[in-house]
Design a protein around this motif. Structure first.
Motif, PDB file in Angstrom:
ATOM      1  N   ASN A  24       0.936  -1.414  -0.013  1.00 18.05           N
ATOM      2  CA  ASN A  24      -0.131   0.011  -0.059  1.00 18.05           C
ATOM      3  C   ASN A  24       0.839   1.209   0.021  1.00 18.05           C
ATOM      4  OD1 ASN A  24      -2.388  -1.382   0.062  1.00 18.05           O
ATOM      5  ND2 ASN A  24      -2.502  -1.453   2.459  1.00 18.05           N
ATOM      6  N   PRO A  25       0.251   2.375  -0.522  1.00 15.65           N
ATOM      7  CA  PRO A  25       1.038   3.812  -0.564  1.00 15.65           C
ATOM      8  C   PRO A  25       1.378   4.039   0.826  1.00 15.65           C
ATOM      9  CG  PRO A  25      -0.811   3.796  -1.909  1.00 15.65           C
ATOM     10  CD  PRO A  25      -0.896   2.416  -1.378  1.00 15.65           C
ATOM     11  N   PRO A  26       2.230   4.793   1.390  1.00 23.11           N
ATOM     12  CA  PRO A  26       2.299   5.287   2.673  1.00 23.11           C
ATOM     13  C   PRO A  26       1.096   5.975   3.327  1.00 23.11           C
ATOM     14  CG  PRO A  26       3.859   6.242   1.357  1.00 23.11           C
ATOM     15  CD  PRO A  26       3.164   5.216   0.595  1.00 23.11           C
ATOM     16  N   GLY A  27       0.650   5.409   4.640  1.00 20.00           N
ATOM     17  CA  GLY A  27      -0.509   6.171   5.228  1.00 20.00           C
ATOM     18  C   GLY A  27      -1.621   5.474   4.856  1.00 20.00           C
ATOM     19  N   ILE A  28      -1.914   4.347   4.003  1.00 21.22           N
ATOM     20  CA  ILE A  28      -2.972   3.438   3.920  1.00 21.22           C
ATOM     21  C   ILE A  28      -2.627   2.406   4.337  1.00 21.22           C
ATOM     22  CG2 ILE A  28      -4.377   2.558   2.064  1.00 21.22           C
ATOM     23  CD1 ILE A  28      -4.371   5.342   1.610  1.00 21.22           C
ATOM     24  N   GLN A  29      -3.506   2.071   5.594  1.00 23.22           N
ATOM     25  CA  GLN A  29      -3.508   0.928   6.196  1.00 23.22           C
ATOM     26  C   GLN A  29      -4.421  -0.146   5.481  1.00 23.22           C
ATOM     27  OE1 GLN A  29      -1.467   0.661   8.608  1.00 23.22           O
ATOM     28  NE2 GLN A  29      -1.110   3.022   8.657  1.00 23.22           N
ATOM     29  N   ASP A  42      -7.278  -1.953   6.418  1.00 20.35           N
ATOM     30  CA  ASP A  42      -8.512  -1.647   6.493  1.00 20.35           C
ATOM     31  C   ASP A  42      -9.185  -0.678   5.401  1.00 20.35           C
ATOM     32  OD1 ASP A  42      -9.384   0.389   9.372  1.00 20.35           O
ATOM     33  OD2 ASP A  42      -7.487  -0.242   8.623  1.00 20.35           O
ATOM     34  N   ALA A  43      -8.063   0.568   5.646  1.00 22.63           N
ATOM     35  CA  ALA A  43      -8.399   1.829   4.736  1.00 22.63           C
ATOM     36  C   ALA A  43      -8.554   1.096   3.148  1.00 22.63           C
ATOM     37  CB  ALA A  43      -7.597   2.879   4.730  1.00 22.63           C
ATOM     38  N   GLN A  44      -7.403   0.302   2.962  1.00 16.28           N
ATOM     39  CA  GLN A  44      -7.496  -0.505   1.529  1.00 16.28           C
ATOM     40  C   GLN A  44      -8.687  -1.193   1.464  1.00 16.28           C
ATOM     41  OE1 GLN A  44      -5.289   0.511  -0.828  1.00 16.28           O
ATOM     42  NE2 GLN A  44      -4.479  -1.497  -1.767  1.00 16.28           N
TER      43      GLN A  44
END
Lengths: 110, 503
Positions: B252-257, B259-261
């Protein structure tokens, strides 16, 4: 895989960050009009009723995520974030931008 | 899911020049055509004529399907030796060539055939390799493949394979897709189309690459060799990288956890599904499935593809070099992928085009390096699958797109009787198979004394393909797809199952 590229490649992610900034800068100061503007920028048309509702839901979900996770919200921001907007709000718009840029209709060239 | 006429909701009616241009352009797009211009049963019929798979969108394209009859094997590993391994120095011993070294073939043998680069009157090349008999079956194999030779009793060695194309790209396409014209689905795609996939979070058809020193990466047939062609793109082969991230952009890009994904992918697909309902375009279905797979892959692939998790003795058995591109790494990764449910894996190793122009590409030094690169790991894969009880329903195939000529190429200027290489040869070459449904410990097919023509039990590339499908429980004449007005299949209009190869 193309799906992984559009979701995770730096280039697309930066595009989402910039799209979020542009929407926040150009659209009137309310969520409904911002969502409408973002949708039009990506798909060259207005959302229908169902789509508008799904967008609203998406924004709400993304906001919830970043209200609970300030650290991640800060990581998402570009250095030039719009004044007057809390980090989690801006992060939520990056989330919405990411969704719009990954829609089948956005990606598919006809 | 019929495409119906709806009120054209959501279109801005303000007349601006840009908007009307957009509207005009939209009228010629496929999506708009489906979506806006038709109504009623007649429209549906026309739409389905234009797209025969219109009504398949409700079904998950990768859902497991039953084969035509009871299968003997469930999984395929194709160890694809790209470049054309020299069968006369590896699997098919011809003492006559040693006797006639330096002399040309009789005209009656070559018969005016068009050859790749070499002339029909070129001098013959005897092998310098010693061949020994191996296993209880006494299979004759060259000394430079000792580990593969030790598996003789599990292997069916076919010395009578033939193809029709003497250049790499067409021959590779022919082997992988059944045609020299790019645009046909590859074997792996046909198999996934016919049987679906049980691999959760991994592609159903995976491709791995490696090459020997002195060869440049990239098989000449290119990605068309693992393409889904005219089949839905869900059946595409996915190439994994052998070092670094197995698939690009898995993180994932930095800052995307995580569950956000997950929420993001769900939000994307909600909107896609709404569009699918509206237009009935099955490509959207493929897109939805692709995003689901991408997300699941992010969860599953990093662990499955991490061979450093294996115990030391296993890494040593294969001869792995974790962190580097290597055939051995790919073989071990193959076993892990098979265990995770991947049904079809092609492992390309580019290393065999020994024309003899350089030390790395000759039959004196070059072939020894190529053999060192694949021998141990190929045998290790067989042994590892066997000890885990997987070999009995996994079919392993080893071979390239063609063989090499009995005539030699590239005369050694310091030693003029030495011929350093061989040219491409289509009339006879060797491939071996092991595992799932194959009767091991046999040699099938025979070539003449010069190794030029097959004299008994010819196996054409289409016959090989028919046999592979047969072992999976698929009738190669019935696994078809309608495209451009006719039914297509992997074996085109040919191919017979080679029953003596089967257990």
């Amino acid at each position: 895989m193309q799906a992984l590229a559009t979701l995770n490649d730096e280039v697309y992610f930066e595009a989402a960050q910039h799209l979020a900034l542009r929407v926040l800068r150009e659209a009137p100061d309310n969520d409904e009009e911002r969502l409408h503007h973002a949708f039009r920028l990506c798909l060259s048309r207005s959302p229908d009723q169902v789509e508008a509702e799904l967008l609203r839901k998406t924004l709400e979900e993304q906001l919830q995520i970043y209200e609970a996770d300030h650290e991640s919200a800060k990581t998402l921001l570009l250095s030039s974030s719009p004044a007057g907007l809390a980090p989690e709000q801006y992060a939520a718009w990056v989330g919405v931008a990411r969704v719009l840029l990954n829609l089948d209709e956005t990606i598919t060239r006809e | 899911m019929f495409p119906v006429v709806k009120e054209v909701g959501g279109y801005d009616l303000t007349v601006k020049i840009e908007d009307s241009k957009i509207e005009l352009l939209k009228r010629v797009t496929r999506r708009y055509f489906f979506q806006e211009c038709w109504s009623g049963a007649g429209a549906v019929a026309l739409a389905s004529l234009l797209n025969e798979n219109l009504f398949s969108q409700a079904v998950d394209p990768m859902a497991p399907k039953k084969p035509h009859f009871a299968p003997k094997t469930k999984r395929i590993v194709y160890l694809n030796m790209s470049g054309g391994p020299s069968q006369l120095d590896l699997f098919d011993y011809k003492p006559k060539l040693i006797e006639l070294h330096g002399k040309p073939l009789p005209k009656s043998v070559t018969g005016g055939q068009k050859l790749a680069f070499i002339k029909p009157g070129a001098p013959l090349r005897g092998t310098e390799r010693k061949f020994r008999r191996h296993g209880q079956c006494g299979m004759e194999v060259s000394e430079i493949l000792p580990n593969i030779a030790s598996c003789a009793d599990d292997i069916a060695l076919i010395r009578a394979v033939t193809t029709e194309h003497f250049n790499h790209a067409p021959a590779q396409l022919f082997l992988d897709t059944g045609s020299i014209r790019a645009g046909r689905p590859s074997m792996g795609s046909w198999v996934t189309y016919g049987l679906g996939s049980e691999a959760q979070g991994l592609p159903g058809f995976v491709v791995l690459h490696s090459h020997s020193r002195g060869d440049v990466p990239g098989i000449l047939g290119g990605p068309s060799c693992w393409s889904s062609g005219f089949l839905p793109t869900s059946y595409q082969g996915i190439a994994l990288r052998s070092s670094g991230e197995p698939v690009l952009f898995l993180t994932n890009p930095p800052g995307i956890q995580p569950d956000a994904q997950r929420q993001t992918v769900a939000a994307i697909n909600r909107l896609n599904e709404h569009k699918l309902e509206f237009t009935g375009d099955p490509e959207i279905s493929t897109r939805i499935a692709a995003f689901e797979t991408a997300y699941r892959m992010q969860m599953v692939a990093p662990e499955v593809c991490d061979i450093s998790r294996e115990p030391k003795h296993i890494l040593e058995m294969y001869g792995c070099k974790p962190g580097q591109m290597s055939y051995a790494n790919n073989c071990l990764l193959t076993r892990r992928l098979l265990e995770a449910g991947v049904r079809f894996i092609t492992v390309y190793h580019k290393a065999w085009d020994h024309h003899g122009l350089t030390a790395d590409s000759d039959l004196v030094t070059g072939i020894e390096q190529s053999c060192k690169d694949v021998d141990q790991a190929s045998a290790a894969l067989l042994k590892d699958l066997k000890q885990r009880g997987l070999l009995e329903d996994t079919l392993v195939i080893w071979g390239g797109e063609f063989g090499r000529t009995p005539m030699g190429q590239s005369q050694n200027l310091h030693n003029p009787t030495q011929l350093m290489g061989r040219d491409h040869h289509i009339n006879a070459f060797s491939i071996w198979m092991a595992g799932g449904g194959i009767k091991g410990g046999q040699t099938y097919g025979e070539t003449d004394d010069f190794g030029y023509h097959v004299v008994r039990d010819k196996v054409h590339v289409h016959d090989l393909q028919a046999t592979i499908l047969h072992l999976l429980g698929l009738d190669h004449t019935k696994l078809t797809f309608r495209h451009q007005g006719r039914e297509f299949r992997l074996t085109d209009v040919e191919g017979e199952v080679v029953h003596p190869l089967l257990a």
